[in-house]
Design an enzyme around this catalytic site. Structure first.
Site, mmCIF file in Angstrom:
data_model
loop_
_atom_site.group_PDB
_atom_site.id
_atom_site.type_symbol
_atom_site.label_atom_id
_atom_site.label_comp_id
_atom_site.label_asym_id
_atom_site.label_seq_id
_atom_site.Cartn_x
_atom_site.Cartn_y
_atom_site.Cartn_z
ATOM 1 N N ASN A 126 -78.342 16.726 56.235
ATOM 2 C CA ASN A 126 -78.450 15.319 56.612
ATOM 3 C C ASN A 126 -77.619 14.381 55.746
ATOM 4 O O ASN A 126 -76.610 13.881 56.178
ATOM 5 C CB ASN A 126 -79.908 14.863 56.612
ATOM 6 N N GLY B 85 -76.915 14.883 52.125
ATOM 7 C CA GLY B 85 -76.374 15.421 50.881
ATOM 8 C C GLY B 85 -74.874 15.628 50.931
ATOM 9 O O GLY B 85 -74.123 15.056 50.147
ATOM 10 N N ASP B 86 -74.403 16.449 51.874
ATOM 11 C CA ASP B 86 -72.976 16.762 51.944
ATOM 12 C C ASP B 86 -72.157 15.525 52.295
ATOM 13 O O ASP B 86 -71.138 15.243 51.660
ATOM 14 C CB ASP B 86 -72.728 17.850 52.987
ATOM 15 N N TYR C 228 -88.255 17.323 50.134
ATOM 16 C CA TYR C 228 -88.578 18.182 51.275
ATOM 17 C C TYR C 228 -90.104 18.310 51.328
ATOM 18 O O TYR C 228 -90.814 17.720 50.514
ATOM 19 C CB TYR C 228 -87.914 19.553 51.097
ATOM 20 N N GLN D 179 -75.603 3.494 50.458
ATOM 21 C CA GLN D 179 -75.583 4.164 49.159
ATOM 22 C C GLN D 179 -75.762 3.186 48.004
ATOM 23 O O GLN D 179 -76.443 3.501 47.022
ATOM 24 C CB GLN D 179 -74.282 4.954 49.005
ATOM 25 N N ARG E 270 -83.808 14.776 46.168
ATOM 26 C CA ARG E 270 -83.485 16.104 46.690
ATOM 27 C C ARG E 270 -81.971 16.210 46.877
ATOM 28 O O ARG E 270 -81.247 15.214 46.776
ATOM 29 C CB ARG E 270 -84.202 16.346 48.015
ATOM 30 N N GLY E 271 -81.505 17.439 47.198
ATOM 31 C CA GLY E 271 -80.095 17.627 47.499
ATOM 32 C C GLY E 271 -79.218 17.419 46.278
ATOM 33 O O GLY E 271 -79.657 17.551 45.142
ATOM 34 N N GLU E 272 -77.935 17.116 46.536
ATOM 35 C CA GLU E 272 -76.971 16.978 45.440
ATOM 36 C C GLU E 272 -76.632 15.530 45.132
ATOM 37 O O GLU E 272 -76.631 15.109 43.970
ATOM 38 C CB GLU E 272 -75.679 17.733 45.775
ATOM 39 N N ASP E 273 -76.374 14.757 46.169
ATOM 40 C CA ASP E 273 -75.965 13.378 45.927
ATOM 41 C C ASP E 273 -77.086 12.577 45.264
ATOM 42 O O ASP E 273 -76.864 11.919 44.233
ATOM 43 C CB ASP E 273 -75.569 12.725 47.260
ATOM 44 N N SER E 274 -78.297 12.643 45.794
ATOM 45 C CA SER E 274 -79.414 11.888 45.231
ATOM 46 C C SER E 274 -79.768 12.386 43.839
ATOM 47 O O SER E 274 -80.168 11.608 42.964
ATOM 48 C CB SER E 274 -80.630 11.991 46.147
#
Length: 407
Positions: free
Chosen positions: A18, A20-21, A203, A267, A283-287
C-alpha cells in the site's frame, strides 16, 4: 542548488504494501528533483494506492506532474513510451517491463549509451548489507545491473532524509502550538497538550488490543490516533463494531482512552503527526524511518515474511539502535518491539509498563539518544547524496554536482 542537463532518471515501483514502497520512491523522486534538479519519471502500477499519500493525484490520468516529478502509470504491457535516460532504478527488485529491457538491449547492441541500471533494495540493518552494496550483476542482455542497499552504516547506500529536515522538526517541536493546531486541522477534538498522544499505523496483532485495554485503565488521559485500515481489524471486539463501518473523524471513548479515527494525510502531514505524538507505532519501511527522524520512541511493526525472517531483520536493527542505551532501557525497548511483532500480549504489557517505570518519555540518556540517533545513522550522507555519488562513479555522462546545504 546546482543542476545538470545530463540528469534524467526513471524509477519503476510496484505497489506491494500500500504505502511503503510508493512512499519511499515518492520521497526519493521529490528529493532528487528538489535538491539536485534531476528530471525524474516515477512509473507506478497502482495510482489508487499512491493517491492516499498524494491526494491531488488523478487516478484516471496516465501521465501527470507533481513537485517537479513526472508520474506515469505502469500498465502491462507498457502503453507509454520509454525513452532511456541517464539512470534506471527498479525499486525493490520489481521486474522491468519487457519493452524497457528491449530498449536497453537495443541501445547496447547499437553501442549507444545505456542508463546506469540499479536495483534499489529494501532497507536492512543486517551486517551482510555492507558487503553486497554496490555489487554488479551481469544480465542476460549483456548489461550490468547494480545492487543498491540502503542501510545504517557508512559502507551502505544510506537512508532517505531531506536537507533541513531535522531543523524543521526541531522548530516544530519547540512550539506546542504547532501540534495543537495540527490536531485541530485533523479534526481531533478533546486533546489537551498535557495528554499522552500515541499514533498507530500497524498490521493486525492482538498486542494492539491488549495495549488499548491497558491505556483504557490509565490514570492519565491517552489518545490513540489511528487511520482507517488494518490496525482497526485488531480492535473490532474492543470497539464493538466492524472495521469497515468506521469512518475518519469518529471517536471512541473507553475509560481514559480515546481512540480517534484519523483522516488520510500526505507525507508532510504524516511527518508532522509523528513529530507531535509522544509515542509512535509504525509499520513498513517509509513510516519506520520517519519515526526515527521524529526523535520519539516507537514500535516498529515490520512487514511479516516467511519463516519469520522479518524478526531477524528486526533484531538486527534493535541491536544497533539500542547499542548506546542503558541496559535496562535497551532490554525493555527491544523486548517490547519483539513481543509486539510476535503478538505476545502479556509480554508487550509487561515491557510497556516497565518502560513506563524507567521513564516512557525517555528523558535523560534516552532523550539524548532519540535526538542523536538520526544524526549518527546518517553517517554524514543521506541516501540521495550517496546515490548521486554512486551513479557518478558508474556513468560516462556529465557528473551531477552535490549541493552545499547541510542536513
Amino acid at each position: 542548488m546546482k543542476t545538470t542537463t545530463a540528469s534524467r532518471w526513471d524509477i519503476f515501483c510496484l505497489v506491494v504494501d500500500n504505502f511503503g514502497d510508493i512512499g519511499v520512491t515518492w520521497r526519493l523522486a521529490k528529493q532528487l528533483h528538489k535538491e539536485y534538479g534531476i528530471h525524474v519519471t516515477l512509473w507506478v502500477d497502482c495510482l489508487a494506492s499512491f493517491a492516499h499519500i498524494l491526494p491531488a493525484l488523478d487516478i484516471k490520468q496516465r501521465s501527470q506532474h507533481f513537485d517537479g516529478v513526472t508520474i506515469k502509470l505502469w500498465d502491462q504491457p507498457l502503453s507509454q513510451d520509454y525513452c532511456a535516460g541517464d539512470v534506471l532504478i527498479e525499486a525493490f527488485a520489481c521486474e522491468l517491463p519487457a519493452s524497457v529491457k528491449d530498449e536497453l538491449s537495443r541501445l547496447n547492441a547499437a553501442k549507444q549509451t545505456v542508463p546506469v541500471w540499479l536495483n534499489l533494495e529494501y532497507l536492512c540493518a543486517e551486517a551482510w548489507v555492507d558487503g553486497c552494496h554496490g555489487l554488479p550483476s551481469m544480465q542476460t542482455n549483456g548489461l550490468l545491473k547494480y545492487f543498491y542497499f540502503p542501510g545504517f552504516s557508512d559502507k551502505s547506500g544510506g537512508l532517505i532524509c531531506e536537507q533541513g529536515l531535522f531543523s524543521e522538526r526541531d522548530a516544530w517541536q519547540a512550539d506546542t502550538c504547532n501540534k495543537v493546531n495540527l490536531f485541530t486541522q485533523l479534526g481531533l477534538k478533546g486533546i489537551d497538550p498535557a495528554d499522552t498522544v500515541i499514533s498507530i499505523f500497524s498490521y493486525e496483532t492482538p498486542a494492539l488490543a491488549a495495549l488499548c485495554k491497558l491505556w483504557q485503565q490509565s490514570k492519565d488521559k491517552v489518545h490513540a490516533l489511528i487511520p482507517k485500515g488494518r490496525s482497526l481489524n485488531s480492535l473490532t471486539a474492543l470497539l464493538n463494531c466492524d472495521a469497515s463501518d468506521i469512518m475518519p473523524g469518529q471517536q471512541f471513548h473507553l475509560g481514559n482512552l480515546t481512540i480517534h479515527i484519523l483522516p488520510m494525510t500526505d507525507q508532510q502531514g504524516y511527518d508532522r503527526l509523528l513529530w507531535s505524538a509522544d509515542f509512535n507505532i509504525v509499520r513498513g519501511e517509509d513510516s519506520f524511518l520517519r519515526a526515527q527522524w521524529a526523535a520519539k520512541p516507537f514500535i516498529w511493526h515490520i512487514y511479516p515474511q516467511e519463516d519469520d525472517y522479518h524478526l531477524v531483520k528486526l533484531r538486527a536493527f534493535l541491536e544497533i539502535y539500542c547499542d548506546n542505551l542503558a541496559p535496562e532501557l535497551a532490554n525493555h525497548w527491544s523486548e517490547l518491539n519483539i513481543a509486539f511483532n510476535t503478538g505476545e500480549s502479556n509480554s508487550v504489557l509487561s515491557h510497556w509498563e516497565q518502560l513506563n517505570s524507567v521513564d516512557l518519555s525517555l528523558l535523560q540518556d534516552g532523550q539524548h539518544h532519540l535526538q542523536q540517533w538520526p544524526v549518527d545513522a546518517l553517517n554524514d550522507a543521506d541516501l540521495a547524496t550517496r546515490l548521486i555519488n554512486f551513479v557518478n562513479s558508474k556513468s560516462s555522462r556529465a557528473k551531477i554536482e552535490k549541493p552545499k546545504i547541510g542536513i
